[in-house]
Design a protein around this motif. Structure first.
Motif, PDB file in Angstrom:
ATOM      1  N   THR A  86      46.407  40.732  45.929  1.00 32.19           N
ATOM      2  CA  THR A  86      47.297  39.577  45.798  1.00 32.19           C
ATOM      3  C   THR A  86      46.690  38.522  44.894  1.00 32.19           C
ATOM      4  N   ARG A  87      47.547  37.661  44.380  1.00 35.13           N
ATOM      5  CA  ARG A  87      47.103  36.582  43.504  1.00 35.13           C
ATOM      6  C   ARG A  87      46.218  35.593  44.258  1.00 35.13           C
ATOM      7  N   GLU A  88      46.640  35.241  45.466  1.00 32.94           N
ATOM      8  CA  GLU A  88      45.872  34.263  46.234  1.00 32.94           C
ATOM      9  C   GLU A  88      44.469  34.764  46.521  1.00 32.94           C
ATOM     10  N   LEU A  89      44.345  36.036  46.862  1.00 38.61           N
ATOM     11  CA  LEU A  89      43.025  36.583  47.142  1.00 38.61           C
ATOM     12  C   LEU A  89      42.181  36.637  45.873  1.00 38.61           C
ATOM     13  N   ALA A  90      42.801  36.961  44.736  1.00 42.69           N
ATOM     14  CA  ALA A  90      42.056  36.977  43.471  1.00 42.69           C
ATOM     15  C   ALA A  90      41.520  35.594  43.144  1.00 42.69           C
ATOM     16  N   ALA A  91      42.349  34.567  43.300  1.00 42.00           N
ATOM     17  CA  ALA A  91      41.896  33.201  43.032  1.00 42.00           C
ATOM     18  C   ALA A  91      40.787  32.797  43.992  1.00 42.00           C
ATOM     19  N   GLN A  92      40.894  33.203  45.248  1.00 39.95           N
ATOM     20  CA  GLN A  92      39.873  32.866  46.235  1.00 39.95           C
ATOM     21  C   GLN A  92      38.542  33.532  45.907  1.00 39.95           C
ATOM     22  N   VAL A  93      38.576  34.805  45.523  1.00 38.51           N
ATOM     23  CA  VAL A  93      37.340  35.520  45.205  1.00 38.51           C
ATOM     24  C   VAL A  93      36.680  34.918  43.971  1.00 38.51           C
ATOM     25  N   GLU A  94      37.460  34.612  42.935  1.00 40.95           N
ATOM     26  CA  GLU A  94      36.872  34.042  41.727  1.00 40.95           C
ATOM     27  C   GLU A  94      36.301  32.656  41.998  1.00 40.95           C
ATOM     28  N   LEU A 104      23.664  29.841  37.879  1.00 40.64           N
ATOM     29  CA  LEU A 104      23.382  30.992  37.030  1.00 40.64           C
ATOM     30  C   LEU A 104      24.171  30.892  35.729  1.00 40.64           C
ATOM     31  N   LYS A 105      23.680  31.534  34.693  1.00 39.61           N
ATOM     32  CA  LYS A 105      24.333  31.492  33.384  1.00 39.61           C
ATOM     33  C   LYS A 105      25.274  32.673  33.236  1.00 39.61           C
ATOM     34  N   LEU A 106      26.160  32.817  34.199  1.00 35.95           N
ATOM     35  CA  LEU A 106      27.158  33.872  34.177  1.00 35.95           C
ATOM     36  C   LEU A 106      28.546  33.252  34.140  1.00 35.95           C
ATOM     37  N   LYS A 107      29.463  33.904  33.439  1.00 31.73           N
ATOM     38  CA  LYS A 107      30.828  33.399  33.303  1.00 31.73           C
ATOM     39  C   LYS A 107      31.796  34.376  33.972  1.00 31.73           C
ATOM     40  N   SER A 108      32.835  33.823  34.573  1.00 29.02           N
ATOM     41  CA  SER A 108      33.840  34.639  35.259  1.00 29.02           C
ATOM     42  C   SER A 108      35.228  34.101  34.936  1.00 29.02           C
ATOM     43  N   THR A 109      36.226  34.932  35.166  1.00 34.70           N
ATOM     44  CA  THR A 109      37.613  34.536  34.988  1.00 34.70           C
ATOM     45  C   THR A 109      38.476  35.325  35.954  1.00 34.70           C
ATOM     46  N   VAL A 110      39.689  34.824  36.205  1.00 31.97           N
ATOM     47  CA  VAL A 110      40.630  35.468  37.112  1.00 31.97           C
ATOM     48  C   VAL A 110      41.907  35.759  36.348  1.00 31.97           C
ATOM     49  N   VAL A 132      37.943  39.015  37.851  1.00 33.39           N
ATOM     50  CA  VAL A 132      38.658  39.231  39.112  1.00 33.39           C
ATOM     51  C   VAL A 132      40.134  39.329  38.771  1.00 33.39           C
ATOM     52  N   ALA A 133      40.785  40.420  39.148  1.00 36.30           N
ATOM     53  CA  ALA A 133      42.151  40.654  38.690  1.00 36.30           C
ATOM     54  C   ALA A 133      42.943  41.416  39.726  1.00 36.30           C
ATOM     55  N   THR A 134      44.263  41.315  39.595  1.00 37.55           N
ATOM     56  CA  THR A 134      45.184  42.187  40.317  1.00 37.55           C
ATOM     57  C   THR A 134      45.476  43.404  39.432  1.00 37.55           C
ATOM     58  N   PRO A 135      45.814  44.545  40.007  1.00 34.66           N
ATOM     59  CA  PRO A 135      45.984  45.762  39.182  1.00 34.66           C
ATOM     60  C   PRO A 135      47.061  45.639  38.113  1.00 34.66           C
ATOM     61  N   GLY A 136      48.191  45.003  38.439  1.00 28.00           N
ATOM     62  CA  GLY A 136      49.285  44.928  37.475  1.00 28.00           C
ATOM     63  C   GLY A 136      48.926  44.154  36.228  1.00 28.00           C
ATOM     64  N   ARG A 137      48.361  42.964  36.384  1.00 27.06           N
ATOM     65  CA  ARG A 137      48.005  42.163  35.218  1.00 27.06           C
ATOM     66  C   ARG A 137      46.843  42.793  34.444  1.00 27.06           C
TER      67      ARG A 137
END
Length: 468
Positions: A86-94, A104-110, A132-137
């Protein structure tokens, strides 16, 4: 045991302590060392036990210690991919990835659907280490060739059971076909079903197995309460409980999207600030409702099961089941929203933390006593035992429903059976088929109701007798 003893680096431990966490949960104690070893992992734990930190912390540790990888264009290569249903879970994990990796010098995106794709393409072009992504997008980006996963080192399937329930298995297979074969695979799930093990057999290579609780059991720290009430009194009972006990931050689950909208409107008319969140809402409306609910400015959030795995509020005091879930395992996820990370499900600084279930049911004593029985329903409440027995009452209800309507197979078939039963029809010996006697009676009844066709002459026109 503390986070310092799990082999995490000082920047990660400092970020964890700043968030208020000092003692790891059982799933974190077992999962973090297993992921740091570099092998595949199959982990199952209840919702609210800290699974997200169980894989984000060791992933950040591994990526920070391993040498960075760049693409042919010189930008950062995607080295870790986390898939969520789900979108909400993806946003929460990111959000957790950014919070734990702030030093840390690491970059992430959702990446998820419902919003514009261009900002996500811009983030990928600038280079990121964790996606961090949902399968469809994710498939949309892969088809447009805006993401390069050829350097992927770690793959995480979070809430894998939910992805299977939502029909993402084919999307997952398409994604797996494009990934490099040599990588670390992590599969995390709140419910540990046989289907998950089948997926793990095809995906994981000699994985470590972690199961910190019995399958599909509820958290023992959550106190549960049942209020038997008539269907037409459920909304009145919910309003009564919220106003009498002065509840705030109440998460109410309904079965349907229309039911969520209707309940939110009725609660608002009763003077209770409420909003609904479900799949038909725009992403901006869903984000705004969640933000207001987390900030404690929204009293009641009415949601479908889309929110059962996408809301992480550290001190969520009340969860209410207005309707039973369609899938019994979703009951575990719903009540996992309160009492997270092993905290007591009844008491905290915000007041009494309860898990209240409004069950659809009728009691003979209430029906016999009339109005007095209706008043008694609002005072009635029976506590459930915690642990494995705490989820037994919805399971018993579902088992009874499956046994009763096994021959009909669905609600629509159930309605047809009720209508034919009133007409005297009976089920045949083979489940799902009607007896020949009942079918003959039904055809005869249809012929009797059908008006007689007019007589026609040889030319095809109605005869004079028919016109008369």
């Amino acid at each position: 045991m503390s986070f310092d003893s799990l082999g995490l680096s000082e920047p990660l431990v400092r970020a964890v302590h700043e968030l208020g966490y000092t003692t790891p949960t059982p799933i974190q104690t077992q999962a973090i060392p297993a992921v740091l070893n570099g092998g595949d992992l199959l982990a199952g734990a209840q919702t609210g036990t800290g699974k997200t930190a169980g894989f984000t912390l060791p992933i950040l540790q591994r990526l920070n210690t391993m040498p960075g990888v760049t693409t042919a264009s010189g930008k950062r290569a995607v080295r870790a991919l986390i898939l969520t249903p789900t979108r909400e879970l993806a946003a929460q994990v990111e959000e957790s990835v950014r919070a734990y990796g702030k030093y840390l010098k690491l970059k992430s995106t959702v990446m998820f659907g419902g919003v514009g794709i261009n900002p996500q393409i811009g983030a990928l072009r600038s280079g990121v280490d964790i996606v961090v992504a949902t399968p469809g997008r994710l498939l949309d980006h892969m088809q447009q060739k805006t993401i390069d996963l050829s350097h992927l080192e770690i793959l995480v399937l979070d809430e894998a059971d939910r992805m299977l329930d939502m029909g993402f298995i084919h999307d997952i297979k398409r994604v797996l076909a494009k990934l490099p074969p040599k990588r670390q695979n992590l599969l995390f799930s709140a419910t540990f079903s046989d289907e998950i093990k089948t997926l793990a057999d095809n995906l994981l290579d000699s994985p470590a197995l972690i199961e910190v609780a019995r399958r599909n059991t509820t958290a023992e720290s959550v106190a549960q309460k049942i209020h038997p009430v008539d269907r037409d009194k459920k909304r009145e009972l919910l309003t009564h409980l919220i106003q009498q006990h002065n509840w705030f931050q109440v998460l109410v689950f309904t079965r349907t999207k229309h039911g969520a909208n209707r309940l939110a409107e009725q609660l608002t008319k009763d003077g209770i600030n409420s909003l609904a969140i479900h799949g038909n809402k725009s992403q901006s409306a869903r984000t705004r409702a969640l933000a207001e609910f987390k900030d404690n400015t929204l009293q009641v959030l009415v949601a479908t099961d889309i929110a059962a795995r996408g809301i992480d509020i550290d001190q969520l005091p009340h969860v209410v089941n207005f309707d039973l879930p369609n899938v019994p395992e979703d009951y575990v996820h719903r009540i996992g929203r309160t009492g997270p990370r092993g905290r007591d499900g009844r008491s905290d600084f915000a007041g009494v933390r309860r898990r209240t279930a409004i069950a659809e049911g009728h009691r003979e004593a209430d029906q016999a006593s009339g109005a007095a029985g209706s008043d008694r329903r609002f005072r009635a409440g029976s506590d459930c035992k915690a642990g494995a027995d705490s989820a037994s009452w919805p399971r018993r209800w579902w088992r009874w429903r499956r046994r009763t309507f096994a021959a009909s197979g669905s609600r629509r078939a159930e309605a047809r059976w009720r209508g034919r039963r009133e007409a005297g029809a009976t089920l045949g010996s083979t489940p799902g088929r009607w007896s020949a006697t009942a079918e003959a009676a039904r055809r005869e009844a249809g012929r009797q109701r059908r008006p007689a066709a007019p007589r026609r002459s040889a030319s095809g026109r109605p005869s004079a007798r028919s016109r008369a």
